[in-house]
Design a protein around this motif. Sequence first.
Motif, PDB file in Angstrom:
ATOM      1  N   THR A 103      11.249  -0.448 -37.258  1.00 50.71           N
ATOM      2  CA  THR A 103      10.241   0.229 -38.072  1.00 50.71           C
ATOM      3  C   THR A 103       9.952   1.571 -37.425  1.00 50.71           C
ATOM      4  O   THR A 103      10.284   1.809 -36.256  1.00 50.71           O
ATOM      5  N   VAL A 104       9.293   2.415 -38.195  1.00 51.37           N
ATOM      6  CA  VAL A 104       8.928   3.740 -37.693  1.00 51.37           C
ATOM      7  C   VAL A 104       8.080   3.598 -36.436  1.00 51.37           C
ATOM      8  O   VAL A 104       8.327   4.267 -35.418  1.00 51.37           O
ATOM      9  N   ALA A 126      -0.549   9.771 -36.869  1.00 53.97           N
ATOM     10  CA  ALA A 126      -1.556  10.406 -37.726  1.00 53.97           C
ATOM     11  C   ALA A 126      -1.255  11.890 -37.929  1.00 53.97           C
ATOM     12  O   ALA A 126      -1.222  12.361 -39.064  1.00 53.97           O
ATOM     13  N   VAL A 127      -1.001  12.616 -36.829  1.00 57.33           N
ATOM     14  CA  VAL A 127      -0.823  14.068 -36.994  1.00 57.33           C
ATOM     15  C   VAL A 127       0.461  14.424 -37.728  1.00 57.33           C
ATOM     16  O   VAL A 127       0.538  15.469 -38.375  1.00 57.33           O
ATOM     17  N   THR A 128       1.444  13.568 -37.669  1.00 57.99           N
ATOM     18  CA  THR A 128       2.675  13.875 -38.406  1.00 57.99           C
ATOM     19  C   THR A 128       2.647  13.268 -39.819  1.00 57.99           C
ATOM     20  O   THR A 128       3.627  13.377 -40.553  1.00 57.99           O
ATOM     21  N   GLY A 129       1.537  12.620 -40.150  1.00 59.33           N
ATOM     22  CA  GLY A 129       1.358  12.121 -41.525  1.00 59.33           C
ATOM     23  C   GLY A 129       2.250  10.947 -41.867  1.00 59.33           C
ATOM     24  O   GLY A 129       2.716  10.822 -43.002  1.00 59.33           O
ATOM     25  N   ILE A 130       2.516  10.073 -40.884  1.00 60.53           N
ATOM     26  CA  ILE A 130       3.403   8.944 -41.170  1.00 60.53           C
ATOM     27  C   ILE A 130       2.750   7.593 -40.892  1.00 60.53           C
ATOM     28  O   ILE A 130       3.447   6.569 -40.856  1.00 60.53           O
ATOM     29  N   THR A 131       1.427   7.581 -40.725  1.00 60.13           N
ATOM     30  CA  THR A 131       0.746   6.299 -40.497  1.00 60.13           C
ATOM     31  C   THR A 131       1.068   5.317 -41.627  1.00 60.13           C
ATOM     32  O   THR A 131       1.332   4.139 -41.379  1.00 60.13           O
ATOM     33  N   GLU A 132       1.072   5.825 -42.851  1.00 63.26           N
ATOM     34  CA  GLU A 132       1.282   4.945 -44.012  1.00 63.26           C
ATOM     35  C   GLU A 132       2.677   4.338 -44.048  1.00 63.26           C
ATOM     36  O   GLU A 132       2.866   3.280 -44.654  1.00 63.26           O
ATOM     37  N   ILE A 133       3.629   4.990 -43.451  1.00 63.58           N
ATOM     38  CA  ILE A 133       4.992   4.441 -43.486  1.00 63.58           C
ATOM     39  C   ILE A 133       5.393   3.838 -42.142  1.00 63.58           C
ATOM     40  O   ILE A 133       6.562   3.523 -41.917  1.00 63.58           O
ATOM     41  N   ALA A 134       4.411   3.646 -41.246  1.00 60.38           N
ATOM     42  CA  ALA A 134       4.730   3.176 -39.886  1.00 60.38           C
ATOM     43  C   ALA A 134       5.397   1.809 -39.881  1.00 60.38           C
ATOM     44  O   ALA A 134       6.169   1.499 -38.968  1.00 60.38           O
ATOM     45  N   VAL A 149       9.408  11.744 -39.147  1.00 61.38           N
ATOM     46  CA  VAL A 149       9.613  10.785 -38.055  1.00 61.38           C
ATOM     47  C   VAL A 149      10.328  11.479 -36.900  1.00 61.38           C
ATOM     48  O   VAL A 149       9.979  11.293 -35.724  1.00 61.38           O
ATOM     49  N   ARG A 150      11.284  12.336 -37.227  1.00 65.15           N
ATOM     50  CA  ARG A 150      12.001  13.053 -36.166  1.00 65.15           C
ATOM     51  C   ARG A 150      11.058  13.991 -35.423  1.00 65.15           C
ATOM     52  O   ARG A 150      11.150  14.141 -34.201  1.00 65.15           O
TER      53      ARG A 150
END
Length: 327
Positions: A103-104, A126-134, A149-150
Amino acid sequence: MTVNTAALTRGPTTGGISLAGLTKSFGDVHAVRGVDIEIAPGETVALLGPNGAGKSTTIDMMLGLLPPDSGSVTLFGRSARDAVAAGTVGAMLQSGGLIAFLTVRELITMMASLYPNPLPVAEVLAVTGITEIAGQRTDKLSGGQTQRVRAALALVTNPELLVLDEPTVAMDVEGRHQFWTFMRNVASSGKTVVFATHYLEEADSYADRIILMARGRVVADGPTTEIKATVGLKTIRATLPQADLPALRALPGVSLAESRGEAIVLTCSDSDQAIRALLSNYAQARDVEISGAGLEEAFLALTGDPAAHPGQTERDHTEHAHTGVDQ
Ligand SMILES: Nc1ncnc2c1ncn2[C@@H]1O[C@H](COP(=O)(O)OP(=O)(O)OP(=O)(O)O)[C@@H](O)[C@H]1O
Ligand SMILES: [Mg+2]
């Protein structure tokens, strides 16, 4: 503008980033032909240039991923390899996928565990805006999500230097905006950021300094505002059927000539000189207009193929290694 002489960049540096006399060829392709760049800690620098300019090759050498044919790289007083091994450098390269079947969150946590002073994973998500897809698997992401993610992988290692090769390529407008807002925060926390881009707007909006590359060389290097002022070229448009473009390009003050149907468009380094030359050589020119060129046109004029610029010949390394713009 930054003085960019080879002599100044050869000595040992402790402070920032020093690329001195870098060259790299792949067979017959001279990808990088003598690049000297000094970057101070805390600077945000855009490497701007068209496809094939040598941006990625320069970045790969900066990261110790590619050995230069000649020249040297110093990052914070160390070799590139040592700096990377010490966790001083985080990179987001142009190509490369993500490790699959994780997973991410697992992937970013794993990366964090490999470094001595990582940032908290939740904060980076949070800062990269990927909490929802973690919780999503890394092989099931969209292009823009993969890019985020990168970016998170580069950031979580908490590096002094972040190197980003075209980081926003697959992102939508909203994603780009979020990404750069977050990068601005990263930069304001004192980190050094170097990013490659094709987008003038991106360089203009987010970098303190622009290094313009073309054909393996630095063609301009200076504060963003100065580069913008330098490339503040003018365009002349006129109706001139059956125009001889090479002859128009050869007129004084003209750096680029194109035809659009019966009209011609001249991008000028000196529009006063160019308009006088145009009217005295081509009395039949009609509907003449002069306007400020967009950055894109200025960029094209500065970085275009040398064959399209009789006045602008290929320069060798010593000739190019001076202040500012090569025109
Ligand atoms: N591994 C390689 N083998 C052969 N040629 C290469 C290799 N890597 C780069 N090149 C060539 O070197 C030149 C510079 O490429 P580079 O990737 O550095 O450009 P770039 O400025 O990053 O371009 P882009 O904006 O398209 O990413 C190009 O002509 C490219 O084809
Ligand atoms: Mg590239």
